[in-house]
Design an enzyme around this catalytic site. Structure first.
Site, PDB file in Angstrom:
ATOM      1  N   CYS A  76       3.535  20.902  -8.025  1.00  0.00           N
ATOM      2  CA  CYS A  76       3.305  19.470  -8.231  1.00  0.00           C
ATOM      3  C   CYS A  76       3.368  19.150  -9.730  1.00  0.00           C
ATOM      4  CB  CYS A  76       1.937  19.083  -7.678  1.00  0.00           C
ATOM      5  SG  CYS A  76       1.605  17.324  -7.799  1.00  0.00           S
ATOM      6  N   PHE A 137       3.203   9.161  -6.643  1.00  0.00           N
ATOM      7  CA  PHE A 137       3.828   7.840  -6.802  1.00  0.00           C
ATOM      8  C   PHE A 137       5.165   7.974  -7.515  1.00  0.00           C
ATOM      9  CE2 PHE A 137       1.338   8.622 -10.661  1.00  0.00           C
ATOM     10  CZ  PHE A 137       2.262   8.360 -11.651  1.00  0.00           C
ATOM     11  N   ALA A 138       5.935   6.894  -7.475  1.00  0.00           N
ATOM     12  CA  ALA A 138       7.094   6.729  -8.369  1.00  0.00           C
ATOM     13  C   ALA A 138       6.920   5.352  -9.004  1.00  0.00           C
ATOM     14  CB  ALA A 138       8.398   6.808  -7.587  1.00  0.00           C
ATOM     15  N   GLU A 139       7.077   5.289 -10.327  1.00  0.00           N
ATOM     16  CA  GLU A 139       6.698   4.066 -11.047  1.00  0.00           C
ATOM     17  C   GLU A 139       7.738   3.652 -12.080  1.00  0.00           C
ATOM     18  OE1 GLU A 139       2.412   3.282 -11.962  1.00  0.00           O
ATOM     19  OE2 GLU A 139       3.089   3.755 -13.990  1.00  0.00           O
ATOM     20  N   HIS A 238       2.132  20.780 -13.103  1.00  0.00           N
ATOM     21  CA  HIS A 238       0.735  21.018 -13.511  1.00  0.00           C
ATOM     22  C   HIS A 238      -0.046  21.857 -12.504  1.00  0.00           C
ATOM     23  CE1 HIS A 238       0.665  16.625 -11.980  1.00  0.00           C
ATOM     24  NE2 HIS A 238       0.260  17.381 -10.982  1.00  0.00           N
ATOM     25  N   HIS A 294      -3.852  16.253 -16.993  1.00  0.00           N
ATOM     26  CA  HIS A 294      -2.633  15.830 -16.278  1.00  0.00           C
ATOM     27  C   HIS A 294      -2.702  14.374 -15.862  1.00  0.00           C
ATOM     28  CE1 HIS A 294      -5.031  15.973 -12.719  1.00  0.00           C
ATOM     29  NE2 HIS A 294      -4.034  15.989 -11.877  1.00  0.00           N
ATOM     30  N   ALA A 296      -5.761  10.707 -15.556  1.00  0.00           N
ATOM     31  CA  ALA A 296      -7.080  10.160 -15.854  1.00  0.00           C
ATOM     32  C   ALA A 296      -8.181  10.966 -15.174  1.00  0.00           C
ATOM     33  CB  ALA A 296      -7.137   8.704 -15.416  1.00  0.00           C
ATOM     34  N   LYS A 372       4.069   3.567  -3.794  1.00  0.00           N
ATOM     35  CA  LYS A 372       3.327   4.664  -3.170  1.00  0.00           C
ATOM     36  C   LYS A 372       3.807   4.898  -1.736  1.00  0.00           C
ATOM     37  CE  LYS A 372      -0.858   5.769  -4.301  1.00  0.00           C
ATOM     38  NZ  LYS A 372      -0.634   6.982  -5.118  1.00  0.00           N
TER      39      LYS A 372
END
Length: 377
Positions: A76, A137-139, A238, A294, A296, A372
């Site tokens: 991941c 997610f993809a942002e 990570h 990695h 918050a 998401k």
DNA sequence: ATGTAC
């Protein structure tokens, strides 16, 4: 930096505010540090409780390594792409309507995509190019502020362009690898040069590649849906274990929710309603086990978020953030679980690592659209 | 975090 234990093993916490770290997470870090062969355990400022061990941590062992410390989502990580979309031509709502279908199998040849990553087809092709659940997610992002133009430019980045950040992993493949291990060994480790260690590492390394291929396909689907092209800027896992040489010893470096800081600049997202930071690791990264936060990190556990927020926030209100960005998440439970309020403040996480002398900022990015999931689970 | 089982 706070020293929890000076030796046998060394335990360090990279925060200036110990109250940022939950007691359960620190307990998990100390417990994991008691495992045989453990030399060093470090907690990042985003440390929080996890399944087999804490998230936001790195562990260094000798003679043995522990798959349960890596967890099920082997490989991941975060990938960043620069697109050909321009900041001065943003069509947020029109673009949001074009984004869909990233939870169903890709229409293309997934086996061929895997070949490009030196992987043979497995039983998980249907999941390749899908984002998954949880915090994945993809942002789409814009460049907010550049604080180190030289490092920014060296990556080929241009502030006029929009970026896509992808957080995903190895989906069912990684889960199957950890299950295969724990069915036999539970939370036990694998000693150097045993057959089971060799088998695990082979599967692990494939999952690392698979997860990288997955992020690339997610980015490809996302960017194609917006009718443009993009180029990968960086990609880092990570969740992984690596063999390292240090002080004449061969050691195992486990990272669980800890970004590698020995491979150039690192992208560290906040919540979906806060800035993402691009940072540059400073020279000596040995005290922090060559690892950084990695993200918050959770402040509230998943189960408690809905009760805390439901009186103040409707699903519709959570679909727009304070940053003015859209969150595409049609799964209501997930929308609450992943609300920005459930996470720590990323600015404080970054400040902690700056204060510990680990990093310098390169740039920040502002969310525009976070994808998401479209369908209910 | 996952696919599967409950």
């Amino acid at each position: 930096m706070i020293i929890i234990s000076k030796e046998n093993p060394v335990i360090r916490l990279f925060t200036e505010h110990k109250n940022r770290i939950e007691g359960d997470a620190l307990h998990q870090l100390k417990k994991s540090a008691e495992l045989p062969g453990m030399q060093t355990a470090v907690g990042m400022p985003d440390l929080h409780p996890g399944n087999g061990g804490p998230v936001g941590a790195a562990f260094i062992t000798h003679g043995i390594f522990y798959p349960h410390l890596i967890g099920s989502d082997v490989g991941c990580g975060m990938g960043l792409w620069q697109t050909n979309l321009r900041k001065n031509k943003v069509k947020r709502d029109k673009w949001a309507r074009k984004l869909s279908g990233f939870e169903t199998p890709w229409e293309g040849d997934a086996g061929e995509w895997l070949t490009g990553y030196n992987l043979n087809p497995s039983q998980f092709e249907n999941a390749l190019g899908t984002i998954g659940g949880g915090n994945h997610f993809a942002e789409l992002q814009t460049v907010e502020k550049i604080s180190d133009p030289e490092a920014f430019g060296a990556l080929g980045l241009d502030k006029k362009h929009l970026m896509v950040l992808v957080h995903s992993g190895s989906r069912g493949l990684g889960a199957s690898i950890l299950r295969h291990h724990t069915d036999k060994h539970g939370a036990g480790g694998l000693e150097d040069n045993t057959d089971d260690a060799t088998d695990y590492l082979k599967a692990h390394d494939e999952a690392i590649q698979w997860a990288e291929a997955n992020r690339a396909l997610i980015a490809h689907r996302f960017i194609s849906a917006l009718g443009t092209i993009g180029e990968r800027v960086l990609d880092l896992s990570h969740n992984a274990v690596s063999r390292i040489q240090h002080d004449g010893q061969t050691l195992w470096l486990h990272r669980k929710g800890a970004a590698p800081s020995d491979r150039g600049p690192v992208i560290i997202p906040g919540t979906r309603g806060s800035l993402t930071y691009l940072v540059r690791p400073l020279k000596d990264q040995s005290a922090n086990a060559w690892s950084l936060a990695h993200g918050a990190g959770r402040k509230w556990n998943r189960g408690s978020v809905r009760a805390r927020l439901k009186s103040r926030y409707t699903p519709a209100s959570l679909s727009q953030t304070d940053m003015g960005s859209l969150v595409i998440c049609e799964d209501r439970d997930l929308l609450y679980e992943e609300a920005p309020q459930a996470y720590k403040n990323i600015d404080g996480i970054i400040r902690d690592m700056e204060a510990s002398g680990l990093i310098r900022q390169v740039a920040t990015f502002r969310p525009l659209i976070t994808y998401k999931v479209r369908k209910n689970r």
